[in-house]
Motif scaffolding. Structure first.
Motif, PDB file in Angstrom:
ATOM      1  N   ILE A  82       0.835  -1.200   0.000  1.00 34.87           N
ATOM      2  CA  ILE A  82       0.000   0.000   0.000  1.00 34.87           C
ATOM      3  C   ILE A  82       0.870   1.251   0.000  1.00 34.87           C
ATOM      4  O   ILE A  82       0.606   2.208  -0.738  1.00 34.87           O
ATOM      5  N   LEU A  83       1.952   1.255   0.787  1.00 36.82           N
ATOM      6  CA  LEU A  83       2.846   2.405   0.840  1.00 36.82           C
ATOM      7  C   LEU A  83       3.498   2.671  -0.513  1.00 36.82           C
ATOM      8  O   LEU A  83       3.505   3.805  -1.001  1.00 36.82           O
ATOM      9  N   VAL A  84       4.024   1.631  -1.145  1.00 38.29           N
ATOM     10  CA  VAL A  84       4.685   1.802  -2.445  1.00 38.29           C
ATOM     11  C   VAL A  84       3.676   2.248  -3.496  1.00 38.29           C
ATOM     12  O   VAL A  84       3.981   3.099  -4.340  1.00 38.29           O
ATOM     13  N   ALA A  85       2.484   1.698  -3.465  1.00 34.07           N
ATOM     14  CA  ALA A  85       1.463   2.093  -4.437  1.00 34.07           C
ATOM     15  C   ALA A  85       1.108   3.572  -4.290  1.00 34.07           C
ATOM     16  O   ALA A  85       0.919   4.272  -5.283  1.00 34.07           O
ATOM     17  N   ARG A  86       1.047   4.060  -3.062  1.00 35.56           N
ATOM     18  CA  ARG A  86       0.725   5.472  -2.847  1.00 35.56           C
ATOM     19  C   ARG A  86       1.879   6.379  -3.215  1.00 35.56           C
ATOM     20  O   ARG A  86       1.687   7.461  -3.749  1.00 35.56           O
ATOM     21  N   GLU A  87       3.106   5.941  -2.917  1.00 35.03           N
ATOM     22  CA  GLU A  87       4.275   6.786  -3.185  1.00 35.03           C
ATOM     23  C   GLU A  87       4.616   6.839  -4.669  1.00 35.03           C
ATOM     24  O   GLU A  87       4.921   7.899  -5.193  1.00 35.03           O
ATOM     25  N   GLU A  88       4.604   5.710  -5.335  1.00 30.57           N
ATOM     26  CA  GLU A  88       5.016   5.657  -6.739  1.00 30.57           C
ATOM     27  C   GLU A  88       3.880   5.981  -7.704  1.00 30.57           C
ATOM     28  O   GLU A  88       4.131   6.281  -8.862  1.00 30.57           O
ATOM     29  N   ARG A  89       2.658   5.855  -7.264  1.00 32.22           N
ATOM     30  CA  ARG A  89       1.480   6.134  -8.098  1.00 32.22           C
ATOM     31  C   ARG A  89       1.553   5.420  -9.451  1.00 32.22           C
ATOM     32  O   ARG A  89       1.376   6.020 -10.495  1.00 32.22           O
ATOM     33  N   ASN A  90       1.842   4.135  -9.377  1.00 32.74           N
ATOM     34  CA  ASN A  90       1.964   3.353 -10.621  1.00 32.74           C
ATOM     35  C   ASN A  90       0.910   2.254 -10.707  1.00 32.74           C
ATOM     36  O   ASN A  90       1.078   1.307 -11.451  1.00 32.74           O
ATOM     37  N   ALA A  91      -0.132   2.371  -9.927  1.00 30.83           N
ATOM     38  CA  ALA A  91      -1.248   1.419  -9.928  1.00 30.83           C
ATOM     39  C   ALA A  91      -0.811   0.015  -9.539  1.00 30.83           C
ATOM     40  O   ALA A  91      -1.299  -0.969 -10.065  1.00 30.83           O
ATOM     41  N   LEU A  92       0.110  -0.059  -8.580  1.00 27.28           N
ATOM     42  CA  LEU A  92       0.594  -1.362  -8.133  1.00 27.28           C
ATOM     43  C   LEU A  92      -0.525  -2.205  -7.520  1.00 27.28           C
ATOM     44  O   LEU A  92      -0.743  -3.340  -7.913  1.00 27.28           O
ATOM     45  N   MET A  93      -1.272  -1.632  -6.593  1.00 29.12           N
ATOM     46  CA  MET A  93      -2.352  -2.386  -5.945  1.00 29.12           C
ATOM     47  C   MET A  93      -3.542  -2.560  -6.881  1.00 29.12           C
ATOM     48  O   MET A  93      -4.196  -3.597  -6.867  1.00 29.12           O
ATOM     49  N   GLU A  94      -3.809  -1.548  -7.677  1.00 26.62           N
ATOM     50  CA  GLU A  94      -4.930  -1.637  -8.596  1.00 26.62           C
ATOM     51  C   GLU A  94      -4.704  -2.715  -9.651  1.00 26.62           C
ATOM     52  O   GLU A  94      -5.654  -3.298 -10.172  1.00 26.62           O
ATOM     53  N   SER A  95      -3.441  -2.979  -9.974  1.00 26.01           N
ATOM     54  CA  SER A  95      -3.140  -3.986 -10.996  1.00 26.01           C
ATOM     55  C   SER A  95      -3.549  -5.393 -10.548  1.00 26.01           C
ATOM     56  O   SER A  95      -3.731  -6.274 -11.387  1.00 26.01           O
ATOM     57  N   ILE A  96      -3.718  -5.587  -9.259  1.00 28.64           N
ATOM     58  CA  ILE A  96      -4.190  -6.885  -8.768  1.00 28.64           C
ATOM     59  C   ILE A  96      -5.587  -7.172  -9.315  1.00 28.64           C
ATOM     60  O   ILE A  96      -5.903  -8.297  -9.685  1.00 28.64           O
ATOM     61  N   TYR A  97      -6.407  -6.130  -9.395  1.00 31.25           N
ATOM     62  CA  TYR A  97      -7.791  -6.295  -9.828  1.00 31.25           C
ATOM     63  C   TYR A  97      -7.995  -6.019 -11.316  1.00 31.25           C
ATOM     64  O   TYR A  97      -8.833  -6.647 -11.954  1.00 31.25           O
ATOM     65  N   THR A  98      -7.227  -5.047 -11.849  1.00 39.81           N
ATOM     66  CA  THR A  98      -7.451  -4.649 -13.234  1.00 39.81           C
ATOM     67  C   THR A  98      -6.522  -5.342 -14.219  1.00 39.81           C
ATOM     68  O   THR A  98      -6.851  -5.483 -15.389  1.00 39.81           O
ATOM     69  N   GLY A  99      -5.333  -5.732 -13.756  1.00 40.65           N
ATOM     70  CA  GLY A  99      -4.351  -6.338 -14.651  1.00 40.65           C
ATOM     71  C   GLY A  99      -3.464  -5.324 -15.335  1.00 40.65           C
ATOM     72  O   GLY A  99      -2.595  -5.685 -16.118  1.00 40.65           O
TER      73      GLY A  99
END
Length: 136
Positions: A82-99
């Motif tokens: 969650i921290l890396v996804a918020r800091e880098e803003r590269n859709a890291l966590m969202e990619s789990i659901y969207t691909g």
């Protein structure tokens, strides 16, 4: 500045190898502990020799210690993701659901080229990340 990568870095890969090793040890010690109390004859034949080499209390203690390490790793893993996804803003966590994960096209080309030809040009990768940072 860290080397830009699309996937996991080397430390993360080594960490996952350690976690898989711990999970394998958990499975083995769990089977040994189960066979010592409620196991069948076939199960005792399969893993019954292990308590003769390693004391059953050491197996039990390592089983519980590694269990708590895995719980701690899971908590740290979710927090870091969650921290890396918020800091880098590269859709890291969202990619789990969207691909879909956002990465500069030049960096993707660099990763593909490195995978195909075994060469890495860090200048192009750093330039791609610098250009992506300007877009933000």
């Amino acid at each position: 500045e860290p080397f830009p990568q699309v996937g996991h870095n080397t430390l993360a890969a080594l960490s996952y190898m350690a976690v898989f090793g711990i999970i394998a040890w958990e499975c083995l010690t769990g089977i040994v502990l189960y066979s010592d109390i409620l196991g069948t004859h076939a199960l005792r034949e399969l893993v019954g020799w292990i308590p003769r080499i390693i004391d059953i209390q050491i197996l039990r203690m390592s089983h519980y210690l590694f269990m708590y390490l895995l719980i701690g790793f899971a908590i740290h893993h979710v927090y870091s993701a969650i921290l890396v996804a918020r800091e880098e803003r590269n859709a890291l966590m969202e990619s789990i659901y969207t691909g879909y994960k956002f990465a500069p096209e030049a960096l993707l080309d660099e990763e593909i080229d490195a995978a195909l030809h075994g060469s890495v040009s860090s200048e192009a990768a750093h330039a791609a990340v610098a250009n992506a940072a300007k877009v933000r």
